[in-house]
Write a protein that holds these residues in place. Structure first.
Motif, mmCIF file in Angstrom:
data_model
loop_
_atom_site.group_PDB
_atom_site.id
_atom_site.type_symbol
_atom_site.label_atom_id
_atom_site.label_comp_id
_atom_site.label_asym_id
_atom_site.label_seq_id
_atom_site.Cartn_x
_atom_site.Cartn_y
_atom_site.Cartn_z
ATOM 1 N N SER A 231 -30.813 -2.660 -56.752
ATOM 2 C CA SER A 231 -29.404 -2.882 -56.715
ATOM 3 C C SER A 231 -28.941 -3.169 -55.386
ATOM 4 O O SER A 231 -28.097 -3.980 -55.083
ATOM 5 C CB SER A 231 -28.618 -1.733 -57.050
ATOM 6 O OG SER A 231 -27.206 -1.774 -56.989
ATOM 7 N N ARG A 235 -27.650 -7.376 -53.474
ATOM 8 C CA ARG A 235 -26.317 -7.688 -52.695
ATOM 9 C C ARG A 235 -26.614 -8.397 -51.343
ATOM 10 O O ARG A 235 -25.644 -8.572 -50.493
ATOM 11 C CB ARG A 235 -25.484 -6.184 -52.406
ATOM 12 C CG ARG A 235 -25.159 -5.600 -53.671
ATOM 13 C CD ARG A 235 -24.286 -4.435 -53.345
ATOM 14 N NE ARG A 235 -24.810 -3.137 -52.581
ATOM 15 C CZ ARG A 235 -25.551 -2.462 -52.944
ATOM 16 N NH1 ARG A 235 -25.669 -2.288 -54.441
ATOM 17 N NH2 ARG A 235 -26.066 -1.260 -52.366
ATOM 18 N N GLY A 341 -22.252 -2.588 -56.177
ATOM 19 C CA GLY A 341 -22.506 -4.009 -57.238
ATOM 20 C C GLY A 341 -21.570 -4.114 -58.148
ATOM 21 O O GLY A 341 -21.958 -4.569 -59.112
#
Length: 818
Positions: A231, A235, A341
């Motif tokens: 996760s 990004r 996220g």
């Protein structure tokens, strides 16, 4: 140092000009020219791990004669047999060995066996590594050793034990964390920086040496080892590399002159925009890359960096305090959404704790870094832990940007403002107002109105044992004593019934004073979990500590006044009210939640009291009755909201009743630890009257404790006769004939066996409430009806009531048992 950076799906850029970033080659991934080829035996550490597997397949495809793969698990590792078969099909002799490369003796033995069996060891590929991410203050010795042991110490041993061999290649699989750093990877960055230095050192000694500082590998690399890491990496502007492209870049690096090369896939547009890379563009190594400059030139603007210092502060200028906090809350929610996220800030609730939103130590630091960039401030790494929700953090940021901190602010105008801030002065004898109340009592009484109806109707609330006690989830709720949940629910409801938004008290000096006791609930959960556990470990301590009864309410609501749990057995709730009264009157807290809760989670109390012959045979407490045969245990929860009477009037809160006086004392060296003591009960009643500045004649009715035993009832009745001595004892259930063990002629006190009207007179109606616990702690409280209703207020009290007083006594045996 060289930098090889991916420029799309099938391209690599190769830089060999140190930190200046001068380009010497730019070639297509499909056409990378690889001249290096493996000879003899190639040792690959990391065994059957994802990266080691990709490298081994590449080596086999380039004609490696013999591959020796090592890991701690060796042939027992998942997928080992399948990988060996695949490599053998490609034409390589394969051996998968259990060997810890950070252990000298085992590694030396392996190298000797390779040398003895031939062909010669020609190359080493050190791909082994582990991740154990954490912020710096969480990186203890064990976490450092776990990462450095495999990476760094293993590399040292490989270097020392092969130093006299003429190797074609000695490749150390480093990480981009050593080049650019990585949030939460202080240990990992250090271990890989050591590998980079070791490669340079080997070159200086005339030995083969190459450290490749890799970015994220696709195909199951370390960067994809957990959802948290995946996760976080999604990004960032460095997506996972195609393993096929990565091994091609490895071949190109082996043909090059550099000892250290950084290879990573880069989304140049995302990096140039600054999205997901707060602070990275400030680094000269990244800022000066040609692709960044080219994109900036093409777009006609400079790379997006952090806002100019003071820009956000200027935006806040001229706005009201509430508007400033709204803007900053929006900033925090937006940044938090990016870190977590989420597609938008809608996924981040403003008042929800960051912990409950899913933040850990690493994502907390990432949010801090993003807020540093957004605000131009230098914020501490503990930011999210010190200000645990978006609204709390926004308030802190406002103070930092505007210079107006809450602790130096003037009156905020809220009901939660502490006495020391709001400009008013507490007085030691000022009455307290009860402005809210809520309860959960037997007989289905889940509100004060329902409880009053139960009492007024003479209802019998005795029932069977509950059968739905352990069906609570998720795991923490399962491990949590249900008393905590009841206390939290009832406290919330009491505030709502007072007309107070519970969230509005966050950060206030509101106190919580709770009566409670250890139920043994946690022992039952532990036993049910068995030796293997049930996933509740780590929650049992806080879930069953009596101190957390009050602490959890303060934690959830963000209250910063005293949080105290009291256990004096049956007098706990009155003692809690006494402490709350003292705290509010002294100005220690601005408002207080006071009450108690009892859940009989195990049968131990019933069994123990029954063996002492103190438990009624049918569970009904016949207090002060000739037929009294023991007490009856019960459950329930009750919470009051109290504040100074002057504050209640100033804030427009409805006053349900006034606490005029309270007192607490101890039996001391009485006739037995658990035996009640008449003189001590007299003293506590007189002390409460003195505290209220009232005489006994000014109190109309008393709710007695009422044990329902032939010992406790006469002692308490004699104390009441000696102090009040008038016609004012409330009715109690199941007591048709007054106890003959009490000399009722000794004073003007009689047992009420029916409801009696309690008319409004010239002075306020008042009642005394008594309680004493098996520990010997006695408590007495003097209550008074609230002041006359002013114009515009409702006529009926929130708790209901008909003006008939007598049945309050029947509540005693239920509430005190709770």
């Amino acid at each position: 140092m060289a930098v090889l950076a991916g420029c799309g799906e099938n391209e690599v850029a190769v830089r060999r000009a140190g930190i200046l970033g001068r380009r010497l080659a730019h070639v297509s991934g499909r056409g990378v020219r690889e001249s290096w080829a493996p000879q003899g035996t190639v040792l690959v550490t990391g065994g059957t791990g994802a990266i080691a597997g990709h490298v081994s397949r590449w080596l086999a495809g380039r004609g490696a004669e013999r591959l020796v793969l090592t890991s701690r698990s060796g042939p027992a590792a998942v997928g080992a047999a399948a990988l060996a078969a695949e490599l053998a099909t490609a034409g390589s002799a394969v051996e998968i060995v259990a060997c810890d490369v950070s252990e000298r003796v085992g590694l030396a033995g392996l190298l000797d066996r390779i040398d003895a069996s031939g062909p010669r060891l020609s190359s080493v590929m050190h791909t082994a590594g582990v991740l154990d991410d954490g912020v710096v203050d969480r990186l203890d010795t064990a976490r450092l050793e776990s990462v450095l042991g495999v990476k760094a110490h293993g590399a040292v041993l490989l270097d020392e034990l092969t130093a006299d061999l003429d190797l074609d290649a000695f490749v150390l699989f480093s990480s981009a964390a050593s080049t650019l750093g990585g949030p939460g990877q202080g240990n990992y960055a250090a271990a890989n920086a050591f590998l980079d230095a070791l490669a340079e050192n080997r070159r200086a000694r005339g030995l083969a040496g190459l450290a490749v500082a890799w970015g994220l590998w696709g195909g199951g690399g370390l960067g994809e080892s957990s959802e948290v890491i995946r996760s976080r990496m999604r990004r960032m502007p460095m997506p996972p590399m195609d393993p096929q492209l990565a091994v091609r870049a490895l071949g190109e690096a082996l043909d090059g002159p550099d000892a250290v090369v950084t290879v990573m896939e880069v989304d140049w547009a995302q990096l140039a925009s600054g999205a997901g890379a707060a602070g990275m563009l400030k680094r000269p190594l990244v800022r000066d890359l040609p692709e960044i400059r080219e994109l900036s030139a093409a777009s006609g603007r400079a790379p997006v960096l952090a806002p100019a210092e003071g820009e956000l502060a200027a935006r806040l200028a001229g706005l009201s305090r509430s508007e400033q906090e709204r803007v900053l809350t929006g900033v925090v929610r937006a940044e938090a959404a990016v870190v977590l996220g989420h597609d938008s800030a809608d996924g981040v609730q403003a008042r929800q704790a960051f912990k409950d939103l899913g933040f850990d130590s690493l994502t907390s630091v990432e949010l801090r870094n993003r807020l540093n960039a957004a605000t131009g401030l230098r914020l501490p790494a503990t930011l999210v832990f010190d200000h645990p929700s978006p609204t709390a953090l926004a308030t802190y940021l406002r103070g930092e940007l505007i210079g107006d901190h809450p602790d130096t602010a003037a009156d905020s105008g809220t009901a939660a403002t502490p006495a020391a801030v709001d400009g008013t002065t507490a007085t030691a004898d000022e009455p307290l107002a009860i402005v809210g109340m809520a309860c959960r009592f037997p007989g289905g009484a889940s509100s004060p109105e329902e409880f009053w109806e139960l009492l007024a109707s003479g209802g019998d609330a005795v029932g069977g044992f509950p059968t739905d006690r352990v069906g609570i989830s998720p795991r923490e709720a399962l491990a949590m004593d249900p008393q905590q949940r009841l206390m939290l629910e009832t406290s919330w409801e009491a505030l709502e019934r007072a007309g107070i938004d519970p969230w509005s008290l966050r950060g206030s000096s509101t106190g919580v004073f709770a009566g409670g006791f250890t139920t043994g609930y946690g022992l039952g959960v532990s036993a049910a979990a068995g030796e293997g556990g049930s996933g509740v470990e780590g929650h049992l301590m806080t879930g069953n500590a009596t101190s957390v009864l009050s602490g959890r309410v303060s934690y959830v609501l963000g209250l910063e006044g005293p949080a105290v749990t009291v256990d004096t057995a049956c007098s706990s709730s009155l003692v809690a009210l006494n402490l709350a009264a003292q705290s509010v009157r002294s100005g220690e807290c601005s408002m207080a939640l006071a009450g108690g809760v009892t859940v009989m989670a195990t049968p131990s109390s019933f069994v123990e009291f029954s063996r002492q012959q103190g438990l009624s045979a049918d569970g009904r407490c016949r207090a002060f009755s000739e037929d009294a045969d023991g007490t009856g245990w019960a459950e329930g929860a009750g919470v009051l909201v109290v504040e100074r009477l002057s504050d209640a009037r100033r804030h427009g809160h409805r006053v349900l009743a006034v606490v005029r006086g309270t007192a607490v004392n101890q039996d001391g060296a009485s006739n037995g630890l658990s035996a009640p003591n008449g003189p001590s009960q007299q003293r506590v009643i007189r002390a409460a009257l003195a505290n209220a500045r009232l005489s006994a004649a000014e109190v109309d009715v008393v709710e007695a404790h009422g044990t329902g035993t032939t010992l406790g009832d006469p002692i308490e009745a004699q104390a009441l006769l000696a102090t009040y001595g008038r016609d004012r004892l409330p009715r109690t259930l199941h007591a048709d004939v007054a106890s003959s063990h009490v000399d009722w002629s000794a004073g003007e006190v009689r047992l009420l066996t029916e409801s009696v009207p309690w008319p409004v007179g010239e002075r306020p109606r008042r009642a005394g409430v008594s309680a004493f616990g098996i520990s010997g702690t006695n408590a007495h409280v003097i209550l008074e009806e609230g002041p006359p209703v002013e114009s515009g207020e409702a006529d009926e009290p929130a708790g209901g009531g008909s003006g008939a007083a007598g049945t309050a006594g029947s509540a005693g045996s239920v509430a005190d048992g709770a």
